[in-house]
Motif scaffolding. Structure first.
Motif, mmCIF file in Angstrom:
data_model
loop_
_atom_site.group_PDB
_atom_site.id
_atom_site.type_symbol
_atom_site.label_atom_id
_atom_site.label_comp_id
_atom_site.label_asym_id
_atom_site.label_seq_id
_atom_site.Cartn_x
_atom_site.Cartn_y
_atom_site.Cartn_z
ATOM 1 N N LYS A 178 0.834 -1.205 0.000
ATOM 2 C CA LYS A 178 0.000 0.000 0.000
ATOM 3 C C LYS A 178 0.870 1.257 0.000
ATOM 4 O O LYS A 178 1.939 1.278 0.610
ATOM 5 C CB LYS A 178 -0.874 0.049 1.253
ATOM 6 C CG LYS A 178 -1.963 -0.977 1.286
ATOM 7 C CD LYS A 178 -2.792 -0.811 2.543
ATOM 8 C CE LYS A 178 -3.868 -1.865 2.634
ATOM 9 N NZ LYS A 178 -4.568 -1.802 3.910
ATOM 10 N N VAL A 179 0.371 2.304 -0.642
ATOM 11 C CA VAL A 179 1.001 3.616 -0.509
ATOM 12 C C VAL A 179 0.548 4.151 0.844
ATOM 13 O O VAL A 179 -0.658 4.254 1.120
ATOM 14 C CB VAL A 179 0.582 4.570 -1.653
ATOM 15 C CG1 VAL A 179 1.151 5.956 -1.425
ATOM 16 C CG2 VAL A 179 1.032 4.015 -3.001
ATOM 17 N N ALA A 180 1.505 4.458 1.704
ATOM 18 C CA ALA A 180 1.203 4.867 3.078
ATOM 19 C C ALA A 180 0.657 6.291 3.139
ATOM 20 O O ALA A 180 0.873 7.104 2.239
ATOM 21 C CB ALA A 180 2.467 4.731 3.929
ATOM 22 N N LYS A 181 -0.032 6.583 4.226
ATOM 23 C CA LYS A 181 -0.689 7.879 4.436
ATOM 24 C C LYS A 181 0.171 8.827 5.275
ATOM 25 O O LYS A 181 0.905 8.398 6.164
ATOM 26 C CB LYS A 181 -2.017 7.671 5.171
ATOM 27 C CG LYS A 181 -2.954 6.685 4.504
ATOM 28 C CD LYS A 181 -3.687 7.319 3.371
ATOM 29 C CE LYS A 181 -4.750 6.379 2.819
ATOM 30 N NZ LYS A 181 -4.729 6.242 1.406
ATOM 31 N N HIS A 182 0.035 10.125 4.991
ATOM 32 C CA HIS A 182 0.697 11.161 5.796
ATOM 33 C C HIS A 182 0.120 11.162 7.209
ATOM 34 O O HIS A 182 -1.041 10.783 7.401
ATOM 35 C CB HIS A 182 0.487 12.541 5.170
ATOM 36 C CG HIS A 182 1.351 12.789 3.985
ATOM 37 N ND1 HIS A 182 1.034 12.330 2.727
ATOM 38 C CD2 HIS A 182 2.525 13.433 3.868
ATOM 39 C CE1 HIS A 182 1.970 12.688 1.882
ATOM 40 N NE2 HIS A 182 2.893 13.358 2.539
#
Length: 183
Positions: free
Chosen positions: A15-19
């Protein structure tokens, strides 16, 4: 507290991680746990997705890779919400490994320099340039928060040769010297 490291095949690693914000719950504790987990596994870097947290944060300690007289050229730090500003310099190949993919190492080609904007553990913004092994470790960890694993950057033939080992890791059929999660 030593946390389990998520093994190859776990969805969080892709997954592309969240800020995150500075008020992220128990951030200092999470950072401490990540340091303890990384050192327990003899790592030089650890990204939050590797402990099951899909957030844009990783830690790096390349000082331990350096000879005693060269320790000042290593780095140790926390990188929160990093943003690559520029990758440049000559391409160079170097053998990489990953705590989420134990017992597999392969040559990966990356550019030798990196300019990065990020926040440290105190949420102070930094813009820094890194080179050589320091840049490489940061690039590797940065890939984790983008959902990219180093094996995706290796020669396809080599990756095909490793497929059986990767399947064993995914199924939890490996012995690791540190705690892992194969959920």
């Amino acid at each position: 507290m030593i946390l389990p490291i998520y093994a190859y095949g776990q969805p969080v690693l892709k997954k592309v991680a969240k800020h995150i914000d500075s008020d992220f719950p128990d951030l200092p504790r999470l950072i401490d746990d990540m340091w303890e987990t990384m050192y327990n596994a003899s790592g030089v870097g650890l990204a939050a997705p590797q402990i099951g947290k899909s957030i844009r944060m990783f830690i790096v300690d390349t000082i331990q890779l350096r000879e005693e007289e060269d320790k000042e050229n290593g780095i140790k730090g926390v990188f929160i919400n990093p943003e690559k500003l520029e990758e440049y310099g000559e391409d160079f190949s170097y053998e990489e490994g990953c705590l989420s993919i134990p017992d597999i190492r392969a040559d990966v080609t990356r550019q030798s320099k990196l300019k990065l904007k990020y926040f440290n553990e105190n949420f102070e913004e930094r813009i820094e340039e890194f080179e050589g092994v320091n840049a490489r470790v940061i690039q590797h960890e940065y890939d984790h928060i983008e959902g990219i694993l180093f094996i995706e950057k290796i020669n396809p033939l080599k990756r095909n040769i490793l497929r059986r080992k990767l399947d064993k890791i995914r199924k939890g059929k490996i012995n690791s010297e540190y705690k892992m999660s194969f959920k």
